[in-house]
Enzyme design. Structure first.
Site, mmCIF file in Angstrom:
data_model
loop_
_atom_site.group_PDB
_atom_site.id
_atom_site.type_symbol
_atom_site.label_atom_id
_atom_site.label_comp_id
_atom_site.label_asym_id
_atom_site.label_seq_id
_atom_site.Cartn_x
_atom_site.Cartn_y
_atom_site.Cartn_z
ATOM 1 N N LYS A 1 -41.920 -28.614 -59.824
ATOM 2 C CA LYS A 1 -41.082 -27.422 -59.890
ATOM 3 C C LYS A 1 -39.629 -27.877 -60.039
ATOM 4 O O LYS A 1 -39.234 -28.907 -59.456
ATOM 5 C CB LYS A 1 -41.276 -26.630 -58.584
ATOM 6 N N SER B 1 -44.420 -18.872 -52.060
ATOM 7 C CA SER B 1 -44.143 -19.279 -53.438
ATOM 8 C C SER B 1 -45.054 -20.336 -54.021
ATOM 9 O O SER B 1 -45.002 -20.607 -55.213
ATOM 10 C CB SER B 1 -42.693 -19.762 -53.561
ATOM 11 N N SER C 1 -42.564 -17.957 -56.435
ATOM 12 C CA SER C 1 -41.643 -18.480 -57.418
ATOM 13 C C SER C 1 -42.144 -19.718 -58.163
ATOM 14 O O SER C 1 -41.597 -20.052 -59.203
ATOM 15 C CB SER C 1 -40.319 -18.819 -56.747
#
Lengths: 476, 486
Positions: free
Chosen positions: B79, B178, B154
């Site tokens: 990420k 997330s 996310s």
């Protein structure tokens, strides 16, 4: 009406740990711009602080040396505000649970003892330094100082005059130096003070409205700021005005303060516990260890000088006001055994020359044993007191062993009677008038002749021998 | 089955038995990215050249027998809020669009030492704020199961990349769900470890007391392997836990006999989609049939988890994101009149709407006069939530429920209504608030052929029990074998 000044101080002192408070960068002063930095102390995305244990130890030392209680459990909080010298846009400080609290320092002004309360001592990180380039439109930031550990020492509003403030700061500085947690170099910004000041009619119990002057970095500036600001406040009140609670900037060059921001404009720092750090726990064992590591503090040392060396109170105070000076004194005494003489040399010639040359005590150029040697030369009668003063100056300027100076320049006292009487005869031959005057009972003429002999010998002749031989010669 | 669809274990076996080289495998993934990521949009940065170079180096080590890491040669992606030295780390924000970290996050360093091959950096909601990856400055990421739908967030890029075979596994971060929610939406396995189990050093902070890095993988066995590599005490993170970390692969046992599992009533009554509820309860039956003792219980504080979560996370975020001021790195507005205008313009232009909304909310919650009413109250709720869970764990070995109340929704469906979006965190946020480990595994498909996720929550540092339950579930069901058709 007579007014009383009420002052509380917030003193920031940089701790002399090797590395910064939350990273391993050096705390060394100076260095090329932005070289004592890393991702942590420049607030890069993703970095985390790790508390330097030494910082806690040093702060606890300062707390114990100023009679504070030590919190078994304290925490670190974020103080949020924007400024380019603050890379994370928050300063890690301590808000409601400081490391040390409820202490005191004793001061003495005009032979009156007074106890000044310490509200708290907490740890925090220093900010970087803005550099305003005069030729460019922008400013630059140097983060070398960012993350250097600080303690903030907050006093109670117990101070009543500039003299008391001076005494308090001197004592505080001495304590911090003694326990070796800060070098207290004001010119390098490692000791700075914020002054909270209000005035009130003498006898009134309630405090007046206070103003705060920030970041004063010399004793002189602090004294002048106190004098200037108290005069301003009294003037405002006398002319029917009201004091506004505000932060003011002291302009030491112009000797006036300017309003910076009012209470309403004051920052809301939105303090909250820093979630990146764990609580600080100082258990009894660690506290005891730190306590046992404390050296003799200035107050104790002063008392010892008075009892052990029979020094006058005043001299003992001056000598112990700086650890460097006191250590210098004791080193010299250890060699010479004549504490009184060492004290006199330090109190007289040494401090005077330092002052003339605007040098700090840390800058005494020669080692303590030179002073011991100098005193020994006098005691053994090798040089006279007058010559010794000259040797001292040279010793200071050239960092030379006094024995070597005396040898090189041939400054030993001339006590060879035949050599001196030869000079006396020469002087008498050149001054028949004085001989006559002496014989007519003018005592002054004798002194004049002695002086002439001294001049011929460049002050090296033993005055006792001159007196004896001259008298014999004249009375022939 | 295509190579890119294989699990880490399977890839590793092929590499070890010299049936394929790391270079070939990396090339397969890079080709796959070229082919489908235009449509999925999971990557912000693809490291085409450096990944191949790195794969060659690693293969050389493998050939010389210089590595015995089970992850050696495996193509991985992070990420884009996990710092990688010399590689852009943008947090999907205009603010950090040009930011190249001068250092590695602890997890980056650890996976480097495990001889993995970093393929690229993954899309996300800006600064990890959001549940759909629609808040990215760069682009939308689409759900591989239905490209009209969001991948969740996310860590949407991370979940989508694993689901679409664009990375063997990925690292995400989880502040309120997330990792788990996008894993659930994309039909993959996502684990948020116990707070303190994985170092946060180098994870760009959103909410420091809640953030945790974790793996997204194709199955539970891979999850265990990755946990072995990334967990551990780290001197650079004061909140990292100095405890003994077990070999997580040892907990991969097909056995849940006698395990006591609690299902919070509040998780399966209100606001939950019927198909999700059915799939989760079917999952519970599977475990029951295998000998687990499952029962419903009440976790009454659940309804306060969302407000407490949004107050705490936004308060911390308002402070954590203050450093993006245009002074030191990242974006700076071109036009400004003075210092405060520089701050104002930079932050107005550099941050997206959702980030600004949370900064304002958090600043308000910490302001003098409101602190006690909001921030402090939220901390009190936090204590109660922790208590609720620790009481439950007196009785149960694990708590089980849905990961999210719905399956993946359509792009744009909730982006105009932040409150609606926030409610999607209802089952996950409290796990972060309590600092517990949570594992999301696929447990079914809805009528739109969208994956459904089941969440297993454990005691602090008891990831092993979660892996054991998850592994047993996998061994007795087929859901984890489903692959998106793309």
């Amino acid at each position: 009406m007579e007014y009383e000044i009420v002052i509380g101080l917030e003193v920031h002192s940089e701790l002399s740990t090797k590395s910064k408070i939350f990273c391993s960068c050096t705390t060394e002063f100076g260095g090329e711009v932005n070289t004592h930095t890393c991702p942590i102390c420049t607030g890069m995305p993703g970095v985390l602080p790790v508390l330097n244990k030494k910082v806690v130890e040093y702060a606890v030392k300062a707390g114990l040396a100023s009679n504070c209680k030590i919190a078994e459990y304290s925490k670190q909080d974020r103080k949020n505000y924007f400024y380019p010298d603050l890379p994370k846009a928050y300063q890690i400080s301590q808000y409601d649970l400081p490391l040390c609290y409820e202490g005191y320092i004793d001061i003495e002004v005009d032979d009156v003892q007074k106890r000044i309360g310490i509200t708290r001592i907490h740890i925090e990180e220093d900010a970087g330094k803005l550099m305003h380039d005069e030729w460019e439109t922008g400013s630059l930031v140097d983060y070398n100082r960012g993350g250097v550990p600080l303690i903030e020492i907050v006093s109670e509003p117990d101070l009543r005059s500039a003299q008391e403030v001076k005494a308090y700061l001197e004592n505080l500085k001495a304590i911090l130096e003694y326990i070796n947690v800060s070098d207290c170099k004001m010119q390098e910004g490692s000791l700075r003070a914020d002054v909270n000041l209000s005035v009130r009619p003498k006898g009134q119990k309630e405090f007046g409205t206070r103003t705060e002057m920030k970041n004063l970095n010399s004793f002189k500036a602090i004294i002048r700021a106190i004098e200037g600001e108290s005069a301003r406040q009294i003037e405002v009140i006398k002319s029917g005005g009201v004091i506004v609670q505000e932060t003011r900037r002291w302009d030491d060059n112009k000797g006036v303060s300017y309003a910076m921001r009012s209470k309403e404009e004051a920052h809301d720092y939105r303090y909250f516990p820093d979630p990146d750090l764990m609580p600080i726990v100082v258990d009894e064992k660690w506290k005891e260890e730190i306590k046992n590591s404390l050296p003799e503090l200035p107050e104790a040392r002063k008392k010892r000088y008075i009892s052990e060396f029979s020094l006058p109170h005043y001299d003992a105070s001056i000598l112990t006001s700086s650890k460097v000076l006191a250590d210098f004194f004791e080193e010299a005494v250890a060699k010479s055994k004549n504490a009184k003489a060492v004290s006199n040399w330090i109190m007289g010639d040494l401090l005077r020359i330092l002052k003339e040359k605007e040098m700090e005590i840390e800058e005494i150029p020669f080692p303590a044993d030179y002073l011991a040697k100098l005193i020994e030369l006098i005691e053994k009668g090798i040089i006279s007191g007058t010559i010794a003063k000259k040797v001292f100056v040279q010793m200071f300027d050239e960092r030379k062993d006094p024995g070597v100076i005396v040898k090189e320049k041939g400054l030993e006292v001339i006590s060879d009677e035949s050599a001196i009487s030869g000079i006396i005869l020469k002087v008498l031959e050149n001054n028949p008038k004085s001989i006559e005057d002496y014989k007519n009972g003018k005592e002054k003429a004798f002194g004049f002749l002695v002086g002439q002999v001294m001049r011929e010998t460049k002050g090296k002749a033993d005055p006792k021998i001159i007196n004896k031989l001259l008298k014999t010669e004249l009375d022939k | 089955m295509e190579l890119y669809d294989l699990s880490v274990h399977e890839m590793s076996d092929l590499i070890k038995s010299k049936k394929i080289s790391s270079v070939e495998l990396t090339q397969v993934i890079l080709d796959r990215i070229k082919k489908v990521d235009g449509e999925i949009g999971s990557y912000i940065t693809v490291l085409e050249e450096s990944a191949i170079k790195r794969a060659r180096e690693v293969q050389d080590k493998i050939d010389k027998g210089e590595t015995n890491s089970p992850l050696a040669g495996i193509p991985v992606a992070f990420k884009d809020n996990i710092c990688t030295e010399g590689i852009k780390t943008t947090c999907a924000s205009k603010m950090l669009d040009n930011f190249i970290p001068p250092y590695n996050a602890t997890v980056s360093h650890k996976l480097f030492l495990e001889d993995t091959v970093l393929v690229g950096k993954l899309n996300m909601d800006e600064f990890a704020m959001g549940g759909s990856t629609e808040n990215s400055f760069h682009k939308l990421t689409k759900n591989p199961w239905d490209t009209k739908r969001v991948p969740g967030g996310s860590s949407g890029g991370a979940a989508a990349s694993v689901a679409a075979g664009l990375a063997a596994f990925a690292l995400g971060s989880d502040t309120g769900g997330s990792i788990r929610q996008p894993a659930s939406f994309c039909g993959v396995v996502g684990m948020k470890p116990t707070y303190g189990a994985v170092s946060r050093y180098g994870l760009v902070a959103f909410a420091s007391s809640l953030d945790q890095i974790g793996p997204i993988s194709k199955n539970v066995s891979d999850c265990a392997l990755i946990l072995n590599a990334i967990t551990g005490y780290d001197l650079n993170d004061s909140t990292s836990a100095n405890v003994n970390y077990p070999d997580y692969t040892k907990s991969l046992q097909n056995d849940v006999k006698g395990l006591k599992i609690g299902i919070p009533k509040e998780y399966i009554t209100q606001g939950i989609n019927d198909e999700v509820k059915k799939a989760v309860l079917d999952g519970v039956k599977v475990l029951e049939n295998l000998g687990a003792k499952c029962e419903e219980f009440s976790l009454p504080i659940t309804e306060y988890a969302i407000p407490a979560y949004y107050l705490i996370s936004s308060a911390e975020a308002s402070s954590n994101l203050a450093r993006y001021d245009g002074i030191k790195y990242g974006f700076r507005a071109e036009k400004f009149t003075d210092l405060s205008d520089l701050y104002r313009q930079t932050r107005s232009e550099g941050f997206g709407t959702e980030v600004k909304r949370r900064i304002m909310l958090g600043t308000y919650a910490l302001s003098s006069g409101y602190y006690d009413e909001y921030y402090n109250k939220a901390l009190q709720v936090r204590t109660l939530i922790k208590k609720g869970f620790s009481d439950a764990f007196e009785k149960y070995d694990a708590v089980l429920g849905p990961t999210a109340p719905t399956t993946a929704y359509k792009i744009g469906e909730k982006s105009e209504d932040p409150l609606e979006m926030y409610l999607g965190d209802i089952y996950t946020a409290s796990v972060n608030i309590a600092g517990l480990p949570g594992l999301s595994i696929p447990c079914g498909m809805d009528s739109n052929n969208l994956p459904i996720g089941m969440q297993i929550i454990g005691k602090p540092f008891d990831e092993s029990t979660l892996l054991r339950i998850g592994y047993t579930f996998e061994k007795n069901t087929e859901f984890h074998k489903n692959r998106a058709k793309i």
